[in-house]
Each structure stands twice: as structure tokens, then as C-alpha cells.
Design a protein around this motif. Sequence first.
Motif, PDB file in Angstrom:
ATOM      1  N   ILE A 193       0.837  -1.203   0.000  1.00 44.36           N
ATOM      2  CA  ILE A 193       0.000   0.000   0.000  1.00 44.36           C
ATOM      3  C   ILE A 193       0.871   1.253   0.000  1.00 44.36           C
ATOM      4  O   ILE A 193       0.640   2.193  -0.744  1.00 44.36           O
ATOM      5  N   LEU A 194       1.894   1.245   0.834  1.00 45.83           N
ATOM      6  CA  LEU A 194       2.774   2.413   0.887  1.00 45.83           C
ATOM      7  C   LEU A 194       3.451   2.661  -0.450  1.00 45.83           C
ATOM      8  O   LEU A 194       3.576   3.797  -0.891  1.00 45.83           O
ATOM      9  N   LYS A 195       3.847   1.597  -1.107  1.00 48.31           N
ATOM     10  CA  LYS A 195       4.475   1.750  -2.425  1.00 48.31           C
ATOM     11  C   LYS A 195       3.546   2.462  -3.385  1.00 48.31           C
ATOM     12  O   LYS A 195       3.951   3.348  -4.124  1.00 48.31           O
ATOM     13  N   ARG A 196       2.291   2.055  -3.351  1.00 52.26           N
ATOM     14  CA  ARG A 196       1.322   2.690  -4.255  1.00 52.26           C
ATOM     15  C   ARG A 196       1.150   4.167  -3.935  1.00 52.26           C
ATOM     16  O   ARG A 196       1.083   5.006  -4.824  1.00 52.26           O
ATOM     17  N   ILE A 197       1.081   4.484  -2.654  1.00 46.17           N
ATOM     18  CA  ILE A 197       0.941   5.887  -2.263  1.00 46.17           C
ATOM     19  C   ILE A 197       2.140   6.700  -2.760  1.00 46.17           C
ATOM     20  O   ILE A 197       1.999   7.802  -3.263  1.00 46.17           O
ATOM     21  N   TYR A 198       3.310   6.121  -2.650  1.00 48.49           N
ATOM     22  CA  TYR A 198       4.503   6.866  -3.063  1.00 48.49           C
ATOM     23  C   TYR A 198       4.625   6.999  -4.570  1.00 48.49           C
ATOM     24  O   TYR A 198       5.154   7.983  -5.069  1.00 48.49           O
ATOM     25  N   GLU A 199       4.139   6.016  -5.301  1.00 48.18           N
ATOM     26  CA  GLU A 199       4.103   6.157  -6.765  1.00 48.18           C
ATOM     27  C   GLU A 199       3.231   7.353  -7.136  1.00 48.18           C
ATOM     28  O   GLU A 199       3.555   8.163  -7.984  1.00 48.18           O
ATOM     29  N   LEU A 200       2.133   7.417  -6.417  1.00 50.45           N
ATOM     30  CA  LEU A 200       1.169   8.487  -6.655  1.00 50.45           C
ATOM     31  C   LEU A 200       1.742   9.854  -6.294  1.00 50.45           C
ATOM     32  O   LEU A 200       1.500  10.846  -6.968  1.00 50.45           O
ATOM     33  N   LYS A 201       2.479   9.875  -5.223  1.00 53.56           N
ATOM     34  CA  LYS A 201       3.131  11.106  -4.783  1.00 53.56           C
ATOM     35  C   LYS A 201       4.046  11.624  -5.889  1.00 53.56           C
ATOM     36  O   LYS A 201       4.076  12.807  -6.183  1.00 53.56           O
ATOM     37  N   LYS A 202       4.775  10.706  -6.512  1.00 53.16           N
ATOM     38  CA  LYS A 202       5.655  11.087  -7.623  1.00 53.16           C
ATOM     39  C   LYS A 202       4.841  11.716  -8.736  1.00 53.16           C
ATOM     40  O   LYS A 202       5.228  12.706  -9.332  1.00 53.16           O
ATOM     41  N   GLU A 203       3.714  11.084  -9.009  1.00 51.79           N
ATOM     42  CA  GLU A 203       2.901  11.539 -10.131  1.00 51.79           C
ATOM     43  C   GLU A 203       2.265  12.911  -9.850  1.00 51.79           C
ATOM     44  O   GLU A 203       2.292  13.797 -10.685  1.00 51.79           O
ATOM     45  N   PHE A 204       1.678  13.062  -8.661  1.00 51.15           N
ATOM     46  CA  PHE A 204       0.920  14.284  -8.385  1.00 51.15           C
ATOM     47  C   PHE A 204       1.696  15.328  -7.596  1.00 51.15           C
ATOM     48  O   PHE A 204       1.264  16.471  -7.470  1.00 51.15           O
ATOM     49  N   GLY A 205       2.807  14.915  -6.985  1.00 52.14           N
ATOM     50  CA  GLY A 205       3.660  15.876  -6.303  1.00 52.14           C
ATOM     51  C   GLY A 205       3.155  16.379  -4.964  1.00 52.14           C
ATOM     52  O   GLY A 205       3.511  17.459  -4.545  1.00 52.14           O
ATOM     53  N   PHE A 206       2.320  15.612  -4.270  1.00 47.70           N
ATOM     54  CA  PHE A 206       1.896  16.070  -2.943  1.00 47.70           C
ATOM     55  C   PHE A 206       2.963  15.740  -1.904  1.00 47.70           C
ATOM     56  O   PHE A 206       3.952  15.076  -2.200  1.00 47.70           O
ATOM     57  N   SER A 207       2.784  16.260  -0.691  1.00 43.08           N
ATOM     58  CA  SER A 207       3.717  15.993   0.399  1.00 43.08           C
ATOM     59  C   SER A 207       3.094  14.992   1.361  1.00 43.08           C
ATOM     60  O   SER A 207       1.872  14.840   1.395  1.00 43.08           O
ATOM     61  N   ILE A 208       3.934  14.350   2.128  1.00 39.88           N
ATOM     62  CA  ILE A 208       3.425  13.340   3.067  1.00 39.88           C
ATOM     63  C   ILE A 208       4.007  13.549   4.462  1.00 39.88           C
ATOM     64  O   ILE A 208       5.198  13.839   4.607  1.00 39.88           O
ATOM     65  N   LEU A 209       3.134  13.433   5.466  1.00 39.78           N
ATOM     66  CA  LEU A 209       3.605  13.300   6.844  1.00 39.78           C
ATOM     67  C   LEU A 209       3.253  11.876   7.260  1.00 39.78           C
ATOM     68  O   LEU A 209       2.080  11.518   7.353  1.00 39.78           O
ATOM     69  N   PHE A 210       4.269  11.072   7.440  1.00 42.54           N
ATOM     70  CA  PHE A 210       4.063   9.654   7.697  1.00 42.54           C
ATOM     71  C   PHE A 210       4.403   9.348   9.157  1.00 42.54           C
ATOM     72  O   PHE A 210       5.548   9.460   9.579  1.00 42.54           O
ATOM     73  N   ILE A 211       3.379   8.994   9.916  1.00 46.48           N
ATOM     74  CA  ILE A 211       3.565   8.715  11.337  1.00 46.48           C
ATOM     75  C   ILE A 211       3.564   7.211  11.574  1.00 46.48           C
ATOM     76  O   ILE A 211       2.648   6.514  11.126  1.00 46.48           O
ATOM     77  N   THR A 212       4.580   6.747  12.248  1.00 42.72           N
ATOM     78  CA  THR A 212       4.610   5.326  12.575  1.00 42.72           C
ATOM     79  C   THR A 212       5.587   5.099  13.717  1.00 42.72           C
ATOM     80  O   THR A 212       6.418   5.947  14.013  1.00 42.72           O
ATOM     81  N   HIS A 213       5.491   3.960  14.370  1.00 47.86           N
ATOM     82  CA  HIS A 213       6.531   3.629  15.339  1.00 47.86           C
ATOM     83  C   HIS A 213       7.507   2.641  14.704  1.00 47.86           C
ATOM     84  O   HIS A 213       8.479   2.236  15.307  1.00 47.86           O
ATOM     85  N   ASP A 214       7.208   2.262  13.451  1.00 45.56           N
ATOM     86  CA  ASP A 214       8.075   1.326  12.744  1.00 45.56           C
ATOM     87  C   ASP A 214       9.109   2.105  11.945  1.00 45.56           C
ATOM     88  O   ASP A 214       8.898   2.516  10.814  1.00 45.56           O
ATOM     89  N   ILE A 215      10.255   2.286  12.574  1.00 43.22           N
ATOM     90  CA  ILE A 215      11.246   3.181  11.989  1.00 43.22           C
ATOM     91  C   ILE A 215      11.886   2.577  10.736  1.00 43.22           C
ATOM     92  O   ILE A 215      12.338   3.300   9.852  1.00 43.22           O
ATOM     93  N   SER A 216      11.866   1.270  10.598  1.00 41.28           N
ATOM     94  CA  SER A 216      12.465   0.676   9.401  1.00 41.28           C
ATOM     95  C   SER A 216      11.587   0.954   8.177  1.00 41.28           C
ATOM     96  O   SER A 216      12.077   1.253   7.096  1.00 41.28           O
ATOM     97  N   LEU A 217      10.290   0.889   8.371  1.00 36.79           N
ATOM     98  CA  LEU A 217       9.351   1.205   7.294  1.00 36.79           C
ATOM     99  C   LEU A 217       9.532   2.665   6.888  1.00 36.79           C
ATOM    100  O   LEU A 217       9.511   3.033   5.719  1.00 36.79           O
ATOM    101  N   MET A 218       9.722   3.493   7.890  1.00 42.01           N
ATOM    102  CA  MET A 218       9.895   4.917   7.663  1.00 42.01           C
ATOM    103  C   MET A 218      11.159   5.213   6.882  1.00 42.01           C
ATOM    104  O   MET A 218      11.172   6.052   5.994  1.00 42.01           O
ATOM    105  N   MET A 219      12.223   4.515   7.209  1.00 48.52           N
ATOM    106  CA  MET A 219      13.483   4.786   6.522  1.00 48.52           C
ATOM    107  C   MET A 219      13.398   4.425   5.049  1.00 48.52           C
ATOM    108  O   MET A 219      14.077   5.000   4.220  1.00 48.52           O
ATOM    109  N   GLU A 220      12.550   3.487   4.762  1.00 49.99           N
ATOM    110  CA  GLU A 220      12.379   3.089   3.380  1.00 49.99           C
ATOM    111  C   GLU A 220      11.599   4.146   2.587  1.00 49.99           C
ATOM    112  O   GLU A 220      11.820   4.335   1.405  1.00 49.99           O
ATOM    113  N   PHE A 221      10.675   4.844   3.264  1.00 53.45           N
ATOM    114  CA  PHE A 221       9.743   5.687   2.522  1.00 53.45           C
ATOM    115  C   PHE A 221       9.905   7.201   2.702  1.00 53.45           C
ATOM    116  O   PHE A 221       9.274   7.962   1.985  1.00 53.45           O
TER     117      PHE A 221
END
Length: 321
Positions: A193-221
Motif C-alpha cells: 500500500i505504501l508503495k502505491r501511495i509513493y508512486e502516486l506522490k511522484k505523479e501528483f507531487g503532494f507531500s506526506i507526513l508519515f507517522i509510525t513507530h516502525d522506523i524501518s518502514l519509515m526509513m524506506e519511505f
Amino acid sequence: MGNLLTVEKLCVDYVTRNGGYVRAVDNVDFSIAEGESLGLAGESGCGKSTIAYSLMRLHRPPALISNGNINIDGKDVLAMQEAELQQFRWKEISMVFQSAMNCLNPVVTLEKQFYEIFKYHGITSNKKEARKKAEELLAIVGIPAERLKDYPHQFSGGMRQRAVIAMALALRPRLLILDEPTTALDTVVQRDILKRIYELKKEFGFSILFITHDISLMMEFCDRIAIMYAGKIVEQAPAKTILNNPRHPYTYGLKNSFPSLKGEIKYMEGIPGSPLNLNCIPKGCRFQERCFRAGKDCFTKEPEITCEKDAFFYCHNPLEV
Ligand SMILES: Nc1ncnc2c1ncn2[C@@H]1O[C@H](COP(=O)(O)OP(=O)(O)O)[C@@H](O)[C@H]1O
Ligand SMILES: [Mg+2]
């Protein structure tokens, strides 16, 4: 790249029954550039959701924004009146809530729910056009178009989560807040799901605030990461720096609390003790009790900010470069 969002000296208090208050967000500063993705990490109870709700002015009593500025795209969010806010929410900032799966109306089909969003915000009140737009959004999150006629209870948890994300994207917001959006899902689905959101971000150029306690997921995205502890941002740096050379001992501990992405087996050190009780904030550094590097100063003086070219941290005894 200009800043889309700027938050300055934000303080949010929860007023208690005896008239006192707990400061859940304490003098927080950060910004998000256009098209940038900022991660906000920290243990449960550190104030992440409180920040997210405040950005959308969706904080409810007993929460009170007691100080600071929130500016998005030149607009003063804290000065907005309710009518203005209703247009601003979802259109400029939209949010996938922590318990997003429960946000859907159980007795209304998905198609109708999309239709209402488009109609309310003046996108279209033509049913056919709305359906086409909804189908496009669902395709993004991998839900087949024929499911539009279904009710939320007919969806699996993962599907419901995807539907909520599609709705959050419906008005092409400038900033998308994801508040632990996928914690209820298994890791493979999360990443997908995150991959899809980020593909979309590339396309439309919006910004993201991504909150999580999973820091490894965060480092990837994320491009940059802010680490929160007990109501304060204690370190902020590009994701690479957080990964390779964190300066705050808390960041270091948090980073080592999760197995690495590549699945290599490593010892998880974690962080001893539990998060600070905001009712009794000690003198000095808030992390003192749990810190493996705590020295004399940490118990007497609150650490000042140390700025480095694209990063900052608050620590008397930082890890070395
Ligand atoms: N409804 C509430 N009433 C009183 N205090 C609250 C309430 N919600 C949150 N808090 C306080 O705010 C702190 C931060 O909460 P929250 O923003 O939900 O943290 P996070 O999202 O990082 O888990 C909590 O530790 C708690 O002290
Ligand atoms: Mg939260």
C-alpha cells in the motif's frame, strides 16, 4: 523547493479535570517541503497523533492548542474559521487516521461514499462522472471497480484500509497525513500500500507526513525523519543520517528496536524502561532515565538545540559522527 507546511513552536495541552494540564506537544518546530515526505516516529504516547490532529484543526477538547503557528501554503491554519476549515480539510490536508478502518460508514455503499465527497466539495454531482473518478482512485489502491457497489462490512480489513486511503486522495490534497495507517495489516500488505501511495506522490507531487513507530518502514519511505520523545522532537535529519549516523541516543535505541529491512538477524537492543509520564517531567533531559549515555548535565540542564547542516538534535552527550 519551497515549504508547503511550516509548524513553529507548537504547544498542545490536554486540560485535566482539576484545571491543570498535560503538555502533550511541547514547542515543536518542523516543516515539510513541497513533494517531500517527512516521517514522525516515536513510542506510543509521545504526541504524534496530537500533532496530526492539530494540523487539521481536528483536535477536540480537552486538547487545546496553546501556542505556536501552523502555516500551509501561506495560509494561517490556526486563524481559520469553521467554514474555511471545511473547505481546507481533505482538499489541502487529508489524513488517514490511526483507526481508519472504522471511518467508513457501514450502511452506505462505497460508491455513495465517494459520490458524497465529490458532491460536498463541488468536484461533481454527476453520478456517472463520480463513479468514474472513484474507479480510478480504487484502481490506485488495487480494489476492483465492481466492489464500489459493496458495503464496508463486506470488505476485509486490508481492503477497507485501502478504500480509506483512496478517499483521502480523492481531492488531490497537497499534504497527506498517514497516522499509523497500516498497523493493523501484515507487513507485506503494508509495504504494498505504501508503495502505491509513493508512486502516486511522484505523479501528483503532494507531500506526506508519515507517522509510525516502525522506523524501518519509515526509513524506506521518507526523505527526512523527525524523532519524538515525550512531546518534543529530539532529533531531525535526512533518513540516511537517521539510519547511518543518528546523534540522539533515543533515535539510536528506536532504530535498534526493529529488525533490519533486509531480514538479517541482529540483536535487538531496544530501549530500557518505559516512556516518560508527562505529569512529572524531570529537570534536565526528558530521556535521562532511559539513556545509556546520560551524564551529570543531563539531570540538571535541559539540552539546547545543536544544528548541523540539514539536521538538528537536543542532547548533551550525542553519539559521534
Ligand atoms: N483525550 C486525552 N485526554 C488527556 N490526555 C490525552 C488525551 N489524548 C492524549 N493525551 C495525552 O497526550 C499524549 C500524546 O498522545 P498521542 O498524541 O495520542 O500520542 P501518540 O500518537 O504518539 O501515541 C499522551 O501520552 C497523553 O498524555
Ligand atoms: Mg497516535
